[in-house]
Design a protein around this motif. Structure first.
Motif, PDB file in Angstrom:
ATOM      1  N   THR A   5      41.565  43.685  49.835  1.00  0.00           N
ATOM      2  CA  THR A   5      42.241  42.470  49.359  1.00  0.00           C
ATOM      3  C   THR A   5      43.364  42.820  48.384  1.00  0.00           C
ATOM      4  O   THR A   5      44.397  42.148  48.373  1.00  0.00           O
ATOM      5  CB  THR A   5      41.253  41.497  48.695  1.00  0.00           C
ATOM      6  OG1 THR A   5      40.565  42.164  47.639  1.00  0.00           O
ATOM      7  CG2 THR A   5      40.262  40.944  49.690  1.00  0.00           C
ATOM      8  N   LEU A   6      43.176  43.865  47.599  1.00  0.00           N
ATOM      9  CA  LEU A   6      44.236  44.278  46.682  1.00  0.00           C
ATOM     10  C   LEU A   6      45.463  44.769  47.459  1.00  0.00           C
ATOM     11  O   LEU A   6      46.599  44.400  47.129  1.00  0.00           O
ATOM     12  CB  LEU A   6      43.733  45.368  45.743  1.00  0.00           C
ATOM     13  CG  LEU A   6      44.722  45.881  44.706  1.00  0.00           C
ATOM     14  CD1 LEU A   6      45.113  44.769  43.742  1.00  0.00           C
ATOM     15  CD2 LEU A   6      44.142  47.056  43.952  1.00  0.00           C
ATOM     16  N   CYS A  21      41.798  38.062  45.735  1.00  0.00           N
ATOM     17  CA  CYS A  21      41.597  39.387  45.141  1.00  0.00           C
ATOM     18  C   CYS A  21      40.920  39.265  43.773  1.00  0.00           C
ATOM     19  O   CYS A  21      40.024  40.039  43.445  1.00  0.00           O
ATOM     20  CB  CYS A  21      42.937  40.108  45.021  1.00  0.00           C
ATOM     21  SG  CYS A  21      42.793  41.774  44.368  1.00  0.00           S
TER      22      CYS A  21
END
Length: 85
Positions: A5-6, A21
């Motif tokens: 997600t980052l 995130c």
């Protein structure tokens, strides 16, 4: 999952992905805190069981075998009976 997600948040720059995130980071942090807490409880339980070791010359258990209080990770008497089988 957090790393994915980052990376998606960095590449896309979308606000919704940054929010996801952040939520993922909070969940990961809570999970790590829970693991540390459970480990500390296990260590404390082991320390308490150390004091329950039978003394030399102590009365044996009901079955005539070793005393029921045995130090170690699986110190419950039922586990000792299962090991003896």
């Amino acid at each position: 999952m957090f790393v994915v997600t980052l990376l998606v948040a960095v590449v896309t720059g979308a606000t919704a992905v940054w929010a996801l995130c952040a939520l993922d980071a909070v969940a990961l942090g809570a999970y790590v805190v829970l693991l540390v807490h459970l480990r500390r409880m296990a260590v404390e339980r082991e320390r308490k069981l150390h004091y329950l070791e039978p003394r030399e010359g102590a009365r044996p258990g009901r079955s005539g075998g070793p005393a029921t209080y045995v130090s170690g990770r699986y110190a419950h008497p039922s586990n000792q009976q299962a090991i003896a089988r």
